[in-house]
Design an enzyme around this catalytic site. Structure first.
Site, PDB file in Angstrom:
ATOM      1  N   CYS A 116       0.834  -1.208   0.000  1.00 12.99           N
ATOM      2  CA  CYS A 116       0.000   0.000   0.000  1.00 12.99           C
ATOM      3  C   CYS A 116       0.867   1.254   0.000  1.00 12.99           C
ATOM      4  CB  CYS A 116      -0.934  -0.033   1.225  1.00 12.99           C
ATOM      5  SG  CYS A 116      -2.128   1.309   1.241  1.00 12.99           S
ATOM      6  N   CYS A 117       1.909   1.275   0.877  1.00 14.54           N
ATOM      7  CA  CYS A 117       2.816   2.432   0.892  1.00 14.54           C
ATOM      8  C   CYS A 117       3.533   2.570  -0.456  1.00 14.54           C
ATOM      9  CB  CYS A 117       3.842   2.298   2.009  1.00 14.54           C
ATOM     10  SG  CYS A 117       3.214   2.619   3.668  1.00 14.54           S
ATOM     11  N   CYS A 199      -1.026   8.774   7.007  1.00 19.12           N
ATOM     12  CA  CYS A 199      -2.382   8.415   6.586  1.00 19.12           C
ATOM     13  C   CYS A 199      -3.266   8.159   7.814  1.00 19.12           C
ATOM     14  CB  CYS A 199      -2.344   7.159   5.732  1.00 19.12           C
ATOM     15  SG  CYS A 199      -1.505   7.385   4.165  1.00 19.12           S
ATOM     16  N   CYS A 202      -3.440   4.706   9.567  1.00 16.02           N
ATOM     17  CA  CYS A 202      -2.145   4.195  10.036  1.00 16.02           C
ATOM     18  C   CYS A 202      -1.477   5.149  11.022  1.00 16.02           C
ATOM     19  CB  CYS A 202      -1.214   3.955   8.853  1.00 16.02           C
ATOM     20  SG  CYS A 202      -1.885   2.753   7.684  1.00 16.02           S
ATOM     21  N   CYS A 227       8.222   4.014   5.658  1.00 20.27           N
ATOM     22  CA  CYS A 227       7.235   3.671   4.638  1.00 20.27           C
ATOM     23  C   CYS A 227       7.856   3.460   3.259  1.00 20.27           C
ATOM     24  CB  CYS A 227       6.182   4.764   4.551  1.00 20.27           C
ATOM     25  SG  CYS A 227       6.886   6.373   4.244  1.00 20.27           S
TER      26      CYS A 227
END
Ligand code: SF4
Length: 231
Positions: A116-117, A199, A202, A227
């Site tokens: 995702c990162c 985010c 997170c 990240c």
């Protein structure tokens, strides 16, 4: 190619405005600053927008950031009347990830979190850094164990740029004092226990005494909390 040690010796005795002036002069048209609109970044954005129009300012909008972060984006635009170049993830990649794994896959494994990162941050960062020679960040030494030994000037092999951290030795108190001195807009989440803001899903507030990075990816091991932007 200039040695990182040469840049480091040149900027070490300088104050922040002079560091920015040096970098803008050393890499004309190729010095960039990435902001996530955290409190450190607001100090840098203030001095860049006030004095160094040649430094390009960009942000990565991951699509999952806080409303409070959008609010400080807006207040910064209003205060300085400048644009912040904004990079968004590729929609095909986000659509594929969401279709296959749902909206919260990052909680399920570190592999998913890094995916995702990678999609929401690292790939857009690569596009943002295209053509750049010098990348300024707001990283500070006391923010995490990973940053304890970090030099002020690094060569980033992955992106092929010098990476410079002018606030490396600043303390939290130094940052707050600068914000107050110039009445710089900042993310109001900092007043609610959020120190490192990324985010929304997170990031959480930390309790007194907790590590600076404890509010980021709190379900993972403490020593792996980066990240991919700052490997
Ligand atoms: Fe995805 Fe969380 Fe990384 Fe943001 S911080 S890109 S939501 S895993």
């Amino acid at each position: 190619m200039i040695a990182t040690a040469t840049i480091q010796s040149a900027i070490a005795p300088l104050d922040l405005p002079a560091v920015l002036r040096y970098l803008a002069g050393q890499f004309p048209g190729k010095t960039v600053f990435s902001t996530s609109f955290g409190i450190e970044d607001q100090v840098l954005i203030h001095h860049i927008f006030e004095n160094q129009p040649d430094i390009r300012v960009f942000t990565l909008d991951t699509g999952r950031i806080f409303p409070e972060t959008y609010a400080v984006m807006n207040s910064t635009r209003t205060r300085y009347k400048k644009q912040v170049e904004t990079f968004f993830p590729l929609h095909e990649s986000v659509e594929k990830m969401l279709s296959e794994k749902g909206p919260s896959s990052f909680y399920e494994s570190m592999e998913n979190r890094k995916e995702c990162c990678g999609i929401r941050k690292v790939e857009p960062l690569g596009r943002a850094l295209q053509g750049a020679a010098c990348w300024i960040t707001g990283l500070r030494r006391e923010q995490s164990d990973n940053r304890k030994e970090m030099p002020m000037v690094e060569w980033d092999e992955k992106f092929g740029v010098y990476k410079v951290h002018p606030l490396l030795e600043w303390s939290s108190e130094d940052i707050k004092a600068e914000i107050a001195k110039y009445n710089i807009p900042y993310n109001t989440l900092h007043d609610k226990g959020y120190v490192s803001i990324g985010c929304q899903p997170c990031t959480r507030a930390i309790r007194p005494g907790e590590d600076f990075r404890a509010g980021r990816w709190w379900w993972e091991n403490n020593d792996k909390k980066e990240c991919g932007l700052h490997a």
